[in-house]
Each structure stands twice: as structure tokens, then as C-alpha cells.
Design a protein around this motif. Sequence first.
Motif, PDB file in Angstrom:
ATOM      1  N   PRO A   1       0.818  -1.222   0.000  1.00 12.18           N
ATOM      2  CA  PRO A   1       0.000   0.000   0.000  1.00 12.18           C
ATOM      3  C   PRO A   1       0.846   1.265   0.000  1.00 12.18           C
ATOM      4  CG  PRO A   1      -0.273  -1.225   2.066  1.00 12.18           C
ATOM      5  CD  PRO A   1       0.609  -2.039   1.175  1.00 12.18           C
ATOM      6  N   ILE A   2       2.042   1.203   0.556  1.00 11.67           N
ATOM      7  CA  ILE A   2       2.920   2.385   0.564  1.00 11.67           C
ATOM      8  C   ILE A   2       3.357   2.724  -0.849  1.00 11.67           C
ATOM      9  CG2 ILE A   2       5.130   3.285   1.365  1.00 11.67           C
ATOM     10  CD1 ILE A   2       4.759   1.538   3.876  1.00 11.67           C
ATOM     11  N   VAL A   3       3.741   1.706  -1.612  1.00  7.27           N
ATOM     12  CA  VAL A   3       4.159   1.939  -2.997  1.00  7.27           C
ATOM     13  C   VAL A   3       2.995   2.475  -3.815  1.00  7.27           C
ATOM     14  CG1 VAL A   3       4.982   0.800  -5.095  1.00  7.27           C
ATOM     15  CG2 VAL A   3       5.969   0.200  -2.892  1.00  7.27           C
ATOM     16  N   ILE A   4       1.813   1.913  -3.623  1.00 11.35           N
ATOM     17  CA  ILE A   4       0.634   2.375  -4.363  1.00 11.35           C
ATOM     18  C   ILE A   4       0.286   3.812  -3.997  1.00 11.35           C
ATOM     19  CG2 ILE A   4      -1.845   1.992  -4.667  1.00 11.35           C
ATOM     20  CD1 ILE A   4      -1.239  -1.019  -4.316  1.00 11.35           C
ATOM     21  N   GLU A   5       0.471   4.163  -2.727  1.00 12.12           N
ATOM     22  CA  GLU A   5       0.147   5.521  -2.278  1.00 12.12           C
ATOM     23  C   GLU A   5       1.099   6.559  -2.866  1.00 12.12           C
ATOM     24  OE1 GLU A   5       0.167   8.057   1.890  1.00 12.12           O
ATOM     25  OE2 GLU A   5      -0.115   5.883   1.963  1.00 12.12           O
ATOM     26  N   TYR A   6       2.402   6.265  -2.851  1.00 14.61           N
ATOM     27  CA  TYR A   6       3.385   7.245  -3.302  1.00 14.61           C
ATOM     28  C   TYR A   6       3.646   7.196  -4.808  1.00 14.61           C
ATOM     29  CZ  TYR A   6       4.395   8.398   1.521  1.00 14.61           C
ATOM     30  OH  TYR A   6       4.298   8.821   2.818  1.00 14.61           O
ATOM     31  N   PHE A   7       3.361   6.072  -5.432  1.00 14.59           N
ATOM     32  CA  PHE A   7       3.572   5.919  -6.875  1.00 14.59           C
ATOM     33  C   PHE A   7       2.298   5.390  -7.527  1.00 14.59           C
ATOM     34  CE2 PHE A   7       7.676   5.087  -4.795  1.00 14.59           C
ATOM     35  CZ  PHE A   7       8.425   6.127  -5.336  1.00 14.59           C
ATOM     36  N   PRO A   8       1.250   6.218  -7.608  1.00 15.64           N
ATOM     37  CA  PRO A   8      -0.031   5.725  -8.133  1.00 15.64           C
ATOM     38  C   PRO A   8       0.027   5.353  -9.619  1.00 15.64           C
ATOM     39  CG  PRO A   8      -0.129   8.092  -7.771  1.00 15.64           C
ATOM     40  CD  PRO A   8       1.184   7.617  -7.226  1.00 15.64           C
ATOM     41  N   ASP A   9       0.955   5.921 -10.368  1.00 19.81           N
ATOM     42  CA  ASP A   9       1.054   5.637 -11.800  1.00 19.81           C
ATOM     43  C   ASP A   9       2.014   4.490 -12.103  1.00 19.81           C
ATOM     44  OD1 ASP A   9      -0.699   7.718 -12.281  1.00 19.81           O
ATOM     45  OD2 ASP A   9       0.913   9.191 -12.502  1.00 19.81           O
ATOM     46  N   LEU A  10       2.491   3.802 -11.066  1.00 14.79           N
ATOM     47  CA  LEU A  10       3.437   2.704 -11.263  1.00 14.79           C
ATOM     48  C   LEU A  10       2.753   1.541 -11.979  1.00 14.79           C
ATOM     49  CD1 LEU A  10       6.293   1.568 -10.620  1.00 14.79           C
ATOM     50  CD2 LEU A  10       5.274   0.559  -8.590  1.00 14.79           C
ATOM     51  N   VAL A  11       3.367   1.097 -13.055  1.00 18.86           N
ATOM     52  CA  VAL A  11       2.836  -0.024 -13.818  1.00 18.86           C
ATOM     53  C   VAL A  11       3.773  -1.208 -13.601  1.00 18.86           C
ATOM     54  CG1 VAL A  11       2.242  -0.862 -16.113  1.00 18.86           C
ATOM     55  CG2 VAL A  11       1.871   1.536 -15.532  1.00 18.86           C
ATOM     56  N   LEU A  12       3.207  -2.340 -13.187  1.00 18.53           N
ATOM     57  CA  LEU A  12       4.028  -3.523 -12.969  1.00 18.53           C
ATOM     58  C   LEU A  12       4.496  -4.079 -14.306  1.00 18.53           C
ATOM     59  CD1 LEU A  12       2.019  -5.323 -10.164  1.00 18.53           C
ATOM     60  CD2 LEU A  12       4.101  -3.999  -9.943  1.00 18.53           C
ATOM     61  N   PRO A  13       5.675  -4.687 -14.321  1.00 17.33           N
ATOM     62  CA  PRO A  13       6.183  -5.243 -15.576  1.00 17.33           C
ATOM     63  C   PRO A  13       5.263  -6.349 -16.102  1.00 17.33           C
ATOM     64  CG  PRO A  13       7.798  -5.446 -13.791  1.00 17.33           C
ATOM     65  CD  PRO A  13       6.585  -4.854 -13.226  1.00 17.33           C
ATOM     66  N   LYS A  14       5.140  -6.399 -17.433  1.00 18.58           N
ATOM     67  CA  LYS A  14       4.273  -7.388 -18.056  1.00 18.58           C
ATOM     68  C   LYS A  14       5.050  -8.596 -18.564  1.00 18.58           C
ATOM     69  CE  LYS A  14       0.848  -4.012 -19.488  1.00 18.58           C
ATOM     70  NZ  LYS A  14       1.386  -2.853 -18.867  1.00 18.58           N
ATOM     71  N   SER A  15       6.371  -8.491 -18.630  1.00 17.90           N
ATOM     72  CA  SER A  15       7.187  -9.602 -19.109  1.00 17.90           C
ATOM     73  C   SER A  15       8.473  -9.673 -18.292  1.00 17.90           C
ATOM     74  CB  SER A  15       7.515  -9.420 -20.591  1.00 17.90           C
ATOM     75  OG  SER A  15       8.355  -8.295 -20.761  1.00 17.90           O
ATOM     76  N   PHE A  16       9.194 -10.762 -18.481  1.00 14.65           N
ATOM     77  CA  PHE A  16      10.444 -10.927 -17.745  1.00 14.65           C
ATOM     78  C   PHE A  16      11.499  -9.911 -18.183  1.00 14.65           C
ATOM     79  CE2 PHE A  16       8.748 -15.254 -16.986  1.00 14.65           C
ATOM     80  CZ  PHE A  16       8.792 -15.214 -15.604  1.00 14.65           C
ATOM     81  N   SER A  17      11.435  -9.476 -19.434  1.00 17.37           N
ATOM     82  CA  SER A  17      12.415  -8.487 -19.884  1.00 17.37           C
ATOM     83  C   SER A  17      12.190  -7.139 -19.199  1.00 17.37           C
ATOM     84  CB  SER A  17      12.374  -8.334 -21.400  1.00 17.37           C
ATOM     85  OG  SER A  17      11.117  -7.850 -21.816  1.00 17.37           O
ATOM     86  N   GLU A  18      10.923  -6.757 -19.027  1.00 15.05           N
ATOM     87  CA  GLU A  18      10.635  -5.515 -18.301  1.00 15.05           C
ATOM     88  C   GLU A  18      11.019  -5.635 -16.832  1.00 15.05           C
ATOM     89  OE1 GLU A  18       6.569  -4.423 -18.843  1.00 15.05           O
ATOM     90  OE2 GLU A  18       6.791  -4.101 -20.990  1.00 15.05           O
ATOM     91  N   LEU A  19      10.802  -6.822 -16.255  1.00 13.76           N
ATOM     92  CA  LEU A  19      11.201  -7.043 -14.866  1.00 13.76           C
ATOM     93  C   LEU A  19      12.718  -6.934 -14.733  1.00 13.76           C
ATOM     94  CD1 LEU A  19      10.505  -7.819 -11.950  1.00 13.76           C
ATOM     95  CD2 LEU A  19      10.695 -10.206 -12.653  1.00 13.76           C
ATOM     96  N   GLY A  20      13.443  -7.503 -15.687  1.00 12.70           N
ATOM     97  CA  GLY A  20      14.902  -7.412 -15.667  1.00 12.70           C
ATOM     98  C   GLY A  20      15.390  -5.981 -15.766  1.00 12.70           C
ATOM     99  N   ASP A  21      14.728  -5.175 -16.588  1.00 10.57           N
ATOM    100  CA  ASP A  21      15.094  -3.764 -16.680  1.00 10.57           C
ATOM    101  C   ASP A  21      14.843  -3.043 -15.362  1.00 10.57           C
ATOM    102  OD1 ASP A  21      15.811  -4.125 -19.304  1.00 10.57           O
ATOM    103  OD2 ASP A  21      13.919  -3.356 -20.126  1.00 10.57           O
ATOM    104  N   SER A  22      13.737  -3.367 -14.708  1.00 13.51           N
ATOM    105  CA  SER A  22      13.421  -2.738 -13.421  1.00 13.51           C
ATOM    106  C   SER A  22      14.431  -3.134 -12.356  1.00 13.51           C
ATOM    107  CB  SER A  22      12.024  -3.149 -12.961  1.00 13.51           C
ATOM    108  OG  SER A  22      11.064  -2.776 -13.902  1.00 13.51           O
ATOM    109  N   ILE A  23      14.781  -4.394 -12.333  1.00 16.95           N
ATOM    110  CA  ILE A  23      15.740  -4.874 -11.339  1.00 16.95           C
ATOM    111  C   ILE A  23      17.131  -4.335 -11.636  1.00 16.95           C
ATOM    112  CG2 ILE A  23      16.825  -6.961 -10.412  1.00 16.95           C
ATOM    113  CD1 ILE A  23      14.142  -8.357 -10.831  1.00 16.95           C
ATOM    114  N   GLY A  24      17.432  -4.102 -12.906  1.00 19.08           N
ATOM    115  CA  GLY A  24      18.736  -3.563 -13.279  1.00 19.08           C
ATOM    116  C   GLY A  24      19.009  -2.210 -12.634  1.00 19.08           C
ATOM    117  N   VAL A  25      17.994  -1.386 -12.524  1.00 23.97           N
ATOM    118  CA  VAL A  25      18.149  -0.082 -11.871  1.00 23.97           C
ATOM    119  C   VAL A  25      18.467  -0.275 -10.389  1.00 23.97           C
ATOM    120  CG1 VAL A  25      16.920   2.017 -11.232  1.00 23.97           C
ATOM    121  CG2 VAL A  25      16.655   1.072 -13.518  1.00 23.97           C
TER     122      VAL A  25
END
Length: 82
Positions: free
Chosen positions: A29-53
Motif C-alpha cells: 500500500p505504501i508503494v501504491i500511495e506514493y507511486f499511483p502511476d506505477l505499472v508492474l512489468p508485463k514480461s520478464f524483460s521488463e522485470l529485468g530492466d526494473s531490477i537492473g536499476v
Amino acid sequence: MTIIGLLLLLLLAAWAYSVCILSGYVSSPIVIEYFPDLVLPKSFSELGDSIGVINGVFTAVAVILALYAIFLQQKSIKQQSI
């Protein structure tokens, strides 16, 4: 366990928790509250990019801790030689 060991354990737990949030396994709920426009990754490649940061941040922390360890070893060697 030393303070550095506890710090490393805390960082590892934070990394694992952030991966769980980004992958959608844990809803925060904290992440949803502070980042309402956050979109979860739809594929493993997007997840890898997110984790890379996140990995970049933890790599910087690891380098700083490694330099601190070298400093502590140098200080210990100087004390032993006196």
C-alpha cells in the motif's frame, strides 16, 4: 555479527522485497500511495530492466563497503606492526 554484516543482511532483504514488489507477488500500500502511476512489468524483460536499476544502487553500496573493508584492513595491519 557485526554492524556491517547486519547492514548487508538488511540490504539483501530490501533487494528481495523490491523484487517481490516489482514482480507483483507482494502488493504494498505504501508503494501504491506514493507511486499511483506505477505499472508492474508485463514480461520478464521488463522485470529485468526494473531490477537492473535497483542492482546499480546496490552495486554502488557494495563498492563503498569494499573500500571501507580495505581501509579497516589497512588500519589493522598498521596496528599489528607497531
